[in-house]
Scaffold this active site. Structure first.
Site, PDB file in Angstrom:
ATOM      1  N   ALA A  71       0.759  -1.192  -0.095  1.00  0.00           N
ATOM      2  CA  ALA A  71      -0.071   0.053   0.123  1.00  0.00           C
ATOM      3  C   ALA A  71       0.860   1.359   0.027  1.00  0.00           C
ATOM      4  O   ALA A  71       0.415   2.188  -0.481  1.00  0.00           O
ATOM      5  CB  ALA A  71      -0.906  -0.008   1.145  1.00  0.00           C
ATOM      6  N   THR A  72       1.932   1.244   0.596  1.00  0.00           N
ATOM      7  CA  THR A  72       3.017   2.585   0.451  1.00  0.00           C
ATOM      8  C   THR A  72       3.192   2.701  -0.747  1.00  0.00           C
ATOM      9  O   THR A  72       3.143   4.021  -1.094  1.00  0.00           O
ATOM     10  CB  THR A  72       4.114   1.955   1.280  1.00  0.00           C
ATOM     11  OG1 THR A  72       3.813   1.925   2.769  1.00  0.00           O
ATOM     12  CG2 THR A  72       5.087   3.113   1.677  1.00  0.00           C
ATOM     13  N   ASN A 152      -6.482   3.031  10.626  1.00  0.00           N
ATOM     14  CA  ASN A 152      -5.754   2.027  10.958  1.00  0.00           C
ATOM     15  C   ASN A 152      -5.753   1.804  12.347  1.00  0.00           C
ATOM     16  O   ASN A 152      -5.215   0.874  13.186  1.00  0.00           O
ATOM     17  CB  ASN A 152      -4.257   1.912  10.298  1.00  0.00           C
ATOM     18  CG  ASN A 152      -3.623   3.121  10.068  1.00  0.00           C
ATOM     19  OD1 ASN A 152      -4.327   4.131   9.806  1.00  0.00           O
ATOM     20  ND2 ASN A 152      -2.406   3.325  10.623  1.00  0.00           N
ATOM     21  N   GLN A 180      -7.131  -1.077   5.196  1.00  0.00           N
ATOM     22  CA  GLN A 180      -7.674  -1.695   6.519  1.00  0.00           C
ATOM     23  C   GLN A 180      -9.065  -2.272   6.216  1.00  0.00           C
ATOM     24  O   GLN A 180      -9.653  -2.958   6.877  1.00  0.00           O
ATOM     25  CB  GLN A 180      -7.836  -0.776   7.556  1.00  0.00           C
ATOM     26  CG  GLN A 180      -6.559  -0.243   8.144  1.00  0.00           C
ATOM     27  CD  GLN A 180      -5.626  -1.414   8.641  1.00  0.00           C
ATOM     28  OE1 GLN A 180      -6.129  -2.533   9.049  1.00  0.00           O
ATOM     29  NE2 GLN A 180      -4.335  -1.132   8.798  1.00  0.00           N
ATOM     30  N   SER A 200      -2.758  -3.395   0.996  1.00  0.00           N
ATOM     31  CA  SER A 200      -1.455  -4.485   0.813  1.00  0.00           C
ATOM     32  C   SER A 200      -2.325  -5.738   1.346  1.00  0.00           C
ATOM     33  O   SER A 200      -3.103  -5.859   2.185  1.00  0.00           O
ATOM     34  CB  SER A 200      -0.730  -3.870   2.405  1.00  0.00           C
ATOM     35  OG  SER A 200       0.334  -3.025   1.928  1.00  0.00           O
ATOM     36  N   HIS A 202      -0.953  -8.077   3.081  1.00  0.00           N
ATOM     37  CA  HIS A 202      -0.814  -8.857   4.481  1.00  0.00           C
ATOM     38  C   HIS A 202      -1.585  -8.361   5.259  1.00  0.00           C
ATOM     39  O   HIS A 202      -1.736  -8.914   6.664  1.00  0.00           O
ATOM     40  CB  HIS A 202       0.804  -8.451   4.909  1.00  0.00           C
ATOM     41  CG  HIS A 202       1.070  -6.971   5.398  1.00  0.00           C
ATOM     42  ND1 HIS A 202       1.186  -6.634   6.460  1.00  0.00           N
ATOM     43  CD2 HIS A 202       1.190  -6.047   4.595  1.00  0.00           C
ATOM     44  CE1 HIS A 202       1.393  -5.346   6.650  1.00  0.00           C
ATOM     45  NE2 HIS A 202       1.693  -4.882   5.315  1.00  0.00           N
ATOM     46  N   THR A 242      10.541  -6.868 -11.909  1.00  0.00           N
ATOM     47  CA  THR A 242      10.067  -8.288 -12.006  1.00  0.00           C
ATOM     48  C   THR A 242       8.814  -8.534 -11.181  1.00  0.00           C
ATOM     49  O   THR A 242       8.989  -8.302  -9.855  1.00  0.00           O
ATOM     50  CB  THR A 242      11.151  -9.317 -11.886  1.00  0.00           C
ATOM     51  OG1 THR A 242      12.109  -8.861 -12.750  1.00  0.00           O
ATOM     52  CG2 THR A 242      10.682 -10.604 -11.868  1.00  0.00           C
ATOM     53  N   CYS A 329       4.190   1.574  11.889  1.00  0.00           N
ATOM     54  CA  CYS A 329       5.073   2.346  10.871  1.00  0.00           C
ATOM     55  C   CYS A 329       5.648   3.798  11.805  1.00  0.00           C
ATOM     56  O   CYS A 329       6.753   4.109  11.298  1.00  0.00           O
ATOM     57  CB  CYS A 329       4.451   3.127   9.899  1.00  0.00           C
ATOM     58  SG  CYS A 329       3.229   1.734   9.078  1.00  0.00           S
TER      59      CYS A 329
HETATM   60  N1  PMP Z   1      -2.306   2.677   4.647  1.00  0.00           N
HETATM   61  C1  PMP Z   1      -2.889   2.062   5.798  1.00  0.00           C
HETATM   62  C2  PMP Z   1      -4.162   2.709   6.195  1.00  0.00           C
HETATM   63  C3  PMP Z   1      -1.973   1.140   6.532  1.00  0.00           C
HETATM   64  O1  PMP Z   1      -2.639   0.768   7.631  1.00  0.00           O
HETATM   65  C4  PMP Z   1      -0.785   0.712   6.174  1.00  0.00           C
HETATM   66  C5  PMP Z   1      -0.166  -0.088   6.978  1.00  0.00           C
HETATM   67  N2  PMP Z   1      -0.007   0.118   8.384  1.00  0.00           N
HETATM   68  C6  PMP Z   1      -0.325   1.244   5.137  1.00  0.00           C
HETATM   69  C7  PMP Z   1      -1.183   2.116   4.258  1.00  0.00           C
HETATM   70  C8  PMP Z   1       1.050   0.927   4.331  1.00  0.00           C
HETATM   71  O2  PMP Z   1       0.984  -0.483   4.082  1.00  0.00           O
HETATM   72  P1  PMP Z   1       2.565  -1.417   3.910  1.00  0.00           P
HETATM   73  O3  PMP Z   1       3.026  -0.746   5.056  1.00  0.00           O
HETATM   74  O4  PMP Z   1       2.110  -2.623   3.553  1.00  0.00           O
HETATM   75  O5  PMP Z   1       2.854  -0.665   2.329  1.00  0.00           O
END
Ligand code: PMP
Length: 383
Positions: A71-72, A152, A180, A200, A202, A242, A329
């Protein structure tokens, strides 16, 4: 072993997802963009199957799904990738909120330093963004609005459905960070009107290190997002490099599982929430929930245990529960949560607040045992 209650930081991988990934690592070598042999063809088939699984969960076309590292990266591409278009069209105004994940907030601020006009909207004390507060900021040069679906830290569901309708009617690009909510608020995401969406894998029991940027087509055309990196034509050049086939396969499988088990998962999450709230309310500790609980996703609680330092509580209950007091984070250096601060909560209230987040597979029996211990320790820590 303590119980894991920090799913919003990262959810454990589903064993079925892991199996799929191991099979890819073991039996499907090759680069999904190789055109000269069957190994490449097979890898490509796996990636395209995953793309369809993501598309099915979100109710979109597979051609609108672009795999990223998470997601970042998706947030960065969605926002920074509009720079060339913005310059071309003379549209340089961006609106976001002060409770976004840093991957949005810091990206928008960086755009501000590069000459973009930026408006950052504070939430209501409820933890939710007021739709009108956003609409009032719209101008003729507004390029983009970026608002998250679910926060989050608090679990607050933001009014993106209403916002999406308004922005769609006004033809303003709308980016939603659905990290989320993806796999949890399935119907909402299917009916939401947006141009770009990030998540993301995960957070929905897929692997770490892979995510999705959705670019929705309007009149058969993708939004004017360009790559922010050079070096390859993978993912139509939106995300060069890749393609990690096993990670992508895991991401797709996680989406498929979330779709299949949607109803069951919703019930399980609500059951865990009821258990936790019952235990808190009968603990004898004075408490207040942060945010309007009627708008809270059923996998998160952000609660202030009055007089109990969250840092002291987390350190002294590590052996029972893995909880947090903010986003992973930003948790390396302790500073009060910027999300709770933006909601107008006092420093003391923030110091005494913890985030608890869980998944459908959270074990209720284990929870009752370990969370009880946490509350007993909390009671002793009250000052
Ligand atoms: N957006 C939100 C709302 C998140 O909760 C998170 C992860 N805490 C992220 C973006 C970033 O996700 P990632 O660290 O997997 O890139």
């Amino acid at each position: 072993m303590s119980i894991y209650l920090d799913y919003n930081a990262s959810a454990p991988i589903d064993p079925v997802v892991l199996e799929v990934m191991i099979d890819v690592y073991k039996n499907h070598i090759g680069n999904a963009d190789s055109r000269t042999h069957e190994f490449g063809d097979r890898a490509r088939t796996i990636v395209e199957t995953a793309r369809k699984q993501v598309a099915s969960l979100l109710g979109i076309n597979a051609a609108e799904v672009f795999f990223t590292s998470g997601a970042t990266e998706s947030n960065n591409i969605a926002i920074q990738g509009l720079e060339a278009y913005a310059l071309e069209k003379g549209k340089n105004h961006i609106i976001t909120s002060s409770i976004e994940h840093k991957a949005v907030l810091e990206t928008v601020k960086a755009m501000g330093r590069r000459g973009f006009e930026v408006d950052i909207i504070d939430p209501e004390p409820s933890g939710c963004i007021d739709v009108n507060a956003v609409l009032q900021k719209l101008k003729s040069n507004t390029l983009l609005v970026s608002i998250m679906h679910v926060n989050n830290e608090t679990g607050m569901i933001q009014p993106v459905l209403e916002l999406g309708e308004d922005l769609h009617a006004r033809n303003i690009l709308f980016h939603v960070d659905a990290t989320q909510s993806c796999g949890k608020l399935i119907d909402e995401l299917r009916s939401l009107k947006y141009d770009m969406l990030s998540f993301s894998a995960h957070k929905l029991c897929g692997p770490q290190g892979v995510g999705v940027l959705v670019l929705r087509k309007k009149n058969y055309k993708l939004p004017p997002v360009r790559s922010i990196m050079y070096g390859g034509q993978q993912e139509h050049g939106i995300r060069p490099g890749t393609i990690p086939v096993a990670l992508v396969a895991g991401c797709g499988k996680a989406c498929e599982i979330a779709e299949i088990h949607a109803d069951d998962n919703r019930k399980k999450l609500a059951k865990v929430k009821a258990t936790i709230t019952d235990m808190i309310s009968t603990s004898g500790i004075e408490y207040s929930y942060n945010g309007n609980q009627e708008r809270c996703l059923d996998n998160t609680i952000n609660v202030c245990l009055h007089g109990v330092s969250s840092e002291a509580l987390m350190i002294s209950t590590k052996k029972y529960c893995g909880i947090s007091n903010g986003s992973a984070c930003t948790s390396k250096s302790y500073s009060p949560s910027y999300v709770l601060t933006a909601m107008g909560l006092s420093d003391e209230r923030i110091d005494n607040s913890i985030r608890i987040s869980w998944g459908p597979e959270t074990d209720l029996e284990q929870l009752r045992i370990d969370f009880k211990e946490l509350l007993l320790v909390a009671k002793k820590l009250v000052q």
